[in-house]
Design a protein around this motif. Structure first.
Motif, PDB file in Angstrom:
ATOM      1  N   HIS A 119       0.828  -1.217   0.000  1.00 17.01           N
ATOM      2  CA  HIS A 119       0.000   0.000   0.000  1.00 17.01           C
ATOM      3  C   HIS A 119       0.867   1.273   0.000  1.00 17.01           C
ATOM      4  O   HIS A 119       1.021   1.901  -1.039  1.00 17.01           O
ATOM      5  CB  HIS A 119      -1.060  -0.004   1.118  1.00 17.01           C
ATOM      6  N   ILE A 120       1.412   1.651   1.116  1.00 17.90           N
ATOM      7  CA  ILE A 120       2.239   2.858   1.171  1.00 17.90           C
ATOM      8  C   ILE A 120       3.532   2.643   0.371  1.00 17.90           C
ATOM      9  O   ILE A 120       4.160   1.580   0.462  1.00 17.90           O
ATOM     10  CB  ILE A 120       2.543   3.218   2.647  1.00 17.90           C
ATOM     11  N   GLN A 121       3.905   3.667  -0.414  1.00 17.63           N
ATOM     12  CA  GLN A 121       5.110   3.605  -1.238  1.00 17.63           C
ATOM     13  C   GLN A 121       6.186   4.529  -0.659  1.00 17.63           C
ATOM     14  O   GLN A 121       5.877   5.440   0.107  1.00 17.63           O
ATOM     15  CB  GLN A 121       4.780   4.038  -2.677  1.00 17.63           C
ATOM     16  N   ASP A 122       7.405   4.330  -1.113  1.00 17.75           N
ATOM     17  CA  ASP A 122       8.523   5.156  -0.622  1.00 17.75           C
ATOM     18  C   ASP A 122       8.246   6.642  -0.863  1.00 17.75           C
ATOM     19  O   ASP A 122       8.526   7.486  -0.009  1.00 17.75           O
ATOM     20  CB  ASP A 122       9.832   4.771  -1.305  1.00 17.75           C
ATOM     21  N   ARG A 123       7.670   6.940  -2.023  1.00 19.25           N
ATOM     22  CA  ARG A 123       7.356   8.340  -2.354  1.00 19.25           C
ATOM     23  C   ARG A 123       6.409   8.953  -1.325  1.00 19.25           C
ATOM     24  O   ARG A 123       6.549  10.118  -0.942  1.00 19.25           O
ATOM     25  CB  ARG A 123       6.771   8.394  -3.779  1.00 19.25           C
ATOM     26  N   ASP A 124       5.432   8.177  -0.872  1.00 20.40           N
ATOM     27  CA  ASP A 124       4.466   8.698   0.104  1.00 20.40           C
ATOM     28  C   ASP A 124       5.196   9.122   1.381  1.00 20.40           C
ATOM     29  O   ASP A 124       4.922  10.186   1.945  1.00 20.40           O
ATOM     30  CB  ASP A 124       3.415   7.632   0.465  1.00 20.40           C
ATOM     31  N   ILE A 125       6.103   8.264   1.820  1.00 20.52           N
ATOM     32  CA  ILE A 125       6.830   8.533   3.065  1.00 20.52           C
ATOM     33  C   ILE A 125       7.646   9.820   2.922  1.00 20.52           C
ATOM     34  O   ILE A 125       7.655  10.670   3.817  1.00 20.52           O
ATOM     35  CB  ILE A 125       7.776   7.341   3.391  1.00 20.52           C
ATOM     36  N   ARG A 126       8.307   9.955   1.772  1.00 21.68           N
ATOM     37  CA  ARG A 126       9.164  11.137   1.589  1.00 21.68           C
ATOM     38  C   ARG A 126       8.327  12.416   1.520  1.00 21.68           C
ATOM     39  O   ARG A 126       8.660  13.416   2.150  1.00 21.68           O
ATOM     40  CB  ARG A 126      10.020  10.991   0.324  1.00 21.68           C
ATOM     41  N   VAL A 127       7.236  12.382   0.765  1.00 20.78           N
ATOM     42  CA  VAL A 127       6.409  13.586   0.654  1.00 20.78           C
ATOM     43  C   VAL A 127       5.784  13.913   2.017  1.00 20.78           C
ATOM     44  O   VAL A 127       5.792  15.066   2.461  1.00 20.78           O
ATOM     45  CB  VAL A 127       5.317  13.433  -0.440  1.00 20.78           C
ATOM     46  N   LEU A 128       5.274  12.899   2.696  1.00 23.77           N
ATOM     47  CA  LEU A 128       4.661  13.137   4.017  1.00 23.77           C
ATOM     48  C   LEU A 128       5.673  13.724   4.989  1.00 23.77           C
ATOM     49  O   LEU A 128       5.360  14.630   5.756  1.00 23.77           O
ATOM     50  CB  LEU A 128       4.109  11.823   4.590  1.00 23.77           C
ATOM     51  N   SER A 129       6.898  13.220   4.932  1.00 20.03           N
ATOM     52  CA  SER A 129       7.887  13.710   5.896  1.00 20.03           C
ATOM     53  C   SER A 129       8.208  15.183   5.651  1.00 20.03           C
ATOM     54  O   SER A 129       8.597  15.891   6.568  1.00 20.03           O
ATOM     55  CB  SER A 129       9.164  12.869   5.840  1.00 20.03           C
ATOM     56  N   GLU A 130       7.989  15.635   4.418  1.00 19.54           N
ATOM     57  CA  GLU A 130       8.233  17.053   4.104  1.00 19.54           C
ATOM     58  C   GLU A 130       7.081  17.945   4.533  1.00 19.54           C
ATOM     59  O   GLU A 130       7.286  19.085   4.931  1.00 19.54           O
ATOM     60  CB  GLU A 130       8.444  17.227   2.589  1.00 19.54           C
ATOM     61  N   MET A 131       5.834  17.424   4.386  1.00 21.52           N
ATOM     62  CA  MET A 131       4.723  18.363   4.541  1.00 21.52           C
ATOM     63  C   MET A 131       3.844  18.180   5.781  1.00 21.52           C
ATOM     64  O   MET A 131       3.041  19.061   6.067  1.00 21.52           O
ATOM     65  CB  MET A 131       3.865  18.432   3.262  1.00 21.52           C
ATOM     66  N   LEU A 132       4.022  17.097   6.516  1.00 23.36           N
ATOM     67  CA  LEU A 132       3.160  16.910   7.690  1.00 23.36           C
ATOM     68  C   LEU A 132       3.430  17.961   8.755  1.00 23.36           C
ATOM     69  O   LEU A 132       4.577  18.298   9.017  1.00 23.36           O
ATOM     70  CB  LEU A 132       3.389  15.533   8.315  1.00 23.36           C
ATOM     71  N   ARG A 133       2.351  18.487   9.320  1.00 26.21           N
ATOM     72  CA  ARG A 133       2.489  19.422  10.449  1.00 26.21           C
ATOM     73  C   ARG A 133       2.517  18.644  11.764  1.00 26.21           C
ATOM     74  O   ARG A 133       3.122  19.064  12.732  1.00 26.21           O
ATOM     75  CB  ARG A 133       1.313  20.400  10.498  1.00 26.21           C
TER      76      ARG A 133
END
Ligand code: PXP
Length: 307
Positions: A119-133
């Motif tokens: 389900h979750i992909q490497d890209r998701d983790i990287r983008v989330l780590s940049e934008m999550l508050r």
């Protein structure tokens, strides 16, 4: 001497030319300013310093009803990625889901980067780590490849879980007492990067003791047996086990998290257990979201078809 071209224009056009000239100058200055700001940001200059801090993981809020603290809610968005991966397309995007969950009041976002990337992909983790508050709770198997990714994206918390390829979802807790050395090595790497570590375990005193001996920050007690209980009596027994082992967790000086199988129907008694810091809930919230959003989604498609 070079003639001023403005003077060669008839009088009625001169003031219009002057206005245009000013407009062009202001536009050019604005563009130059924006480009230089962008470059400053890329270089990590003053604008980068103004970026939203990555980790604002809240501490528990005071519960106005009682003299206790309310548990935080970590929303697991894996199931959004499951729907996307069913078609290998770009929608629904778990990053979009995370933004909406934050807007809904989620205190944290939980994601499980499984070894098989179902389900979750490497890209998701990287983008989330940049934008999550809010903080990211990164569920992971005790595997070097995944540990390396955690050490790179630096989630607020890593929760170590058992992982089997053939399972539908995480079954049972981590056998901490049975594989201490392996888990210890993984914890050391995460701690070196200041990542807080939690272990997903069954509500079992032996596992809690082993977790405390490994020096982790938290454990997440598996609520699956309570959630899946076939009858009320069994459910009450499982609730009693959660309450009993919760005390053991707190006495061991560990932060107490819980999750798995919690729903709108069964969450309240668990949320009321004293000392729970965080509940991680996924499937039930995403299921409910599909239902409460479906009517509007159909109506909007119908409007497009009829336009
Ligand atoms: N906590 C852990 C450690 C999990 O593995 C999961 C499922 O990914 C959850 C919580 C959330 O469980 P559920 O989707 O049943 O709410």
């Amino acid at each position: 001497m070079v003639a001023n071209p403005m003077n060669t224009l008839p009088k009625q056009f001169q003031s219009r030319r002057t206005g245009l000239f000013f407009f062009e100058t202001i536009l050019a200055t604005g563009v130059t300013l924006l480009v230089s700001l962008y470059k400053t940001r890329k270089k990590g200059g003053p604008i980068a310093d103004l970026a939203v801090p990555r980790y604002t993981f809240p501490s528990n809020h005071q519960n106005p009803r009682q003299d206790t603290l309310m548990p935080l809610l970590g929303v697991n968005i894996d199931h959004v990625a499951t729907v996307r991966q069913a078609r290998r397309t770009y929608e629904p995007d778990p990053v979009h889901a995370a933004v909406l969950a934050e807007q809904g009041g989620a205190d944290g976002i939980t994601v499980h980067l499984r070894e098989d990337r179902r389900h979750i992909q490497d890209r998701d983790i990287r983008v989330l780590s940049e934008m999550l508050r809010v903080g990211m709770n990164f569920e992971m198997a005790v595997e070097q490849e995944i540990t390396d990714i955690a050490c790179e994206v630096l989630p607020k918390q890593a929760t170590l879980v058992p992982e089997k390829r053939e399972e539908v979802t995480t079954e049972g807790g981590l056998d901490v007492s049975g594989q201490k050395e392996r888990i210890h090595q993984c914890i050391e790497q995460l701690k070196e990067k200041q990542i807080s570590v939690s272990l997903f375990i069954d509500p079992d005193e032996e596992q809690i003791t082993a977790s405390a001996e490994l020096g982790v920050d938290a454990v997440e007690l598996h609520t699956g047996a309570y959630a899946d209980a076939a009858d009320d009596a069994t459910q009450q027994q499982e609730l009693a086990r959660l309450i009993q082992t919760s005390k053991y967790v707190l006495d061991a000086g560990l932060t107490l998290n819980m999750g798995h199988g919690l729903t709108y129907r069964n969450v309240t008694p668990v949320a009321q257990i004293a000392g729970v810091h965080e509940l991680n809930i996924g499937h039930s919230i995403i299921s409910h979201a599909v239902m409460v959003g479906l009517e509007r989604a159909v109506r909007e498609m119908k409007q497009l078809i009829n336009a």
